[in-house]
Scaffold this motif. Structure first.
Motif, PDB file in Angstrom:
ATOM      1  N   SER A  84      19.641  44.427 -57.475  1.00 48.33           N
ATOM      2  CA  SER A  84      18.363  44.738 -56.847  1.00 48.33           C
ATOM      3  C   SER A  84      17.187  44.241 -57.694  1.00 48.33           C
ATOM      4  N   GLU A 117      21.920  46.007 -47.507  1.00 45.76           N
ATOM      5  CA  GLU A 117      20.853  47.011 -47.584  1.00 45.76           C
ATOM      6  C   GLU A 117      19.843  46.667 -48.675  1.00 45.76           C
ATOM      7  N   LYS A 120      17.698  43.960 -47.395  1.00 45.80           N
ATOM      8  CA  LYS A 120      16.764  44.479 -46.385  1.00 45.80           C
ATOM      9  C   LYS A 120      15.599  45.218 -47.046  1.00 45.80           C
ATOM     10  N   LYS A 121      15.887  46.020 -48.081  1.00 46.77           N
ATOM     11  CA  LYS A 121      14.829  46.748 -48.781  1.00 46.77           C
ATOM     12  C   LYS A 121      13.846  45.795 -49.457  1.00 46.77           C
ATOM     13  N   ASP A 123      13.093  42.903 -48.334  1.00 44.23           N
ATOM     14  CA  ASP A 123      12.533  42.057 -47.277  1.00 44.23           C
ATOM     15  C   ASP A 123      12.993  40.593 -47.421  1.00 44.23           C
TER      16      ASP A 123
END
Length: 136
Positions: A84, A117, A120-121, A123
């Motif tokens: 992330s 996910e 997606k977080k 973008d």
């Protein structure tokens, strides 16, 4: 005439460096070839599809999920938190960051969804799924 003849006791002060440079160039080329050959990524058994297009773009980041659930970002093992933060850094440098997700056919679907996910977080909208083109 006597000035052209060197005395045997006079030191030889000219060094021919051409053979040393040839050796240095050969070693340089050898190291370049070996390092580029060793950075190929993580081998997984991708699922097969009928229609597969090439998704390679400049600055594309590859996320790989192995059959045992290990996650790699550009051939380096990462945790989900590291994935992330690394993707967030790449996204800040390139807002249209393209990402390809390459997962083993036996990988857990939950692990794939966790990676999606995270994308997606952050973008990240340009995501490609890597598959093998079937022969039929």
């Amino acid at each position: 005439m006597a000035a052209d003849i060197k005395n045997d006791n006079q030191p030889y002060d000219d060094i021919n460096i051409t053979p040393m440079l040839d050796l240095a160039y050969v070693l340089l080329v050898t190291f370049i070839i070996l390092t580029t050959a060793s950075v190929q990524g993580v081998r997984v058994n991708s699922p097969q599809t009928q229609a597969a297009n090439n998704l390679a773009k400049p600055q594309t980041r590859a996320i790989t999920i192995t059959a045992d659930g290990a996650v790699y970002l550009d051939a380096f093992p990462v945790s989900m938190e590291q994935l992330s933060s690394s993707l967030a850094q790449y996204k800040s440098a390139n807002p249209a960051l393209p990402v390809v997700l390459k997962a083993d056919a036996a990988a857990q679907y939950e692990r794939v969804m966790e990676v999606l996910e995270i994308a997606k977080k952050l973008d990240i909208t340009e995501i490609g799924l890597v598959t093998k083109r079937s022969a039929g």
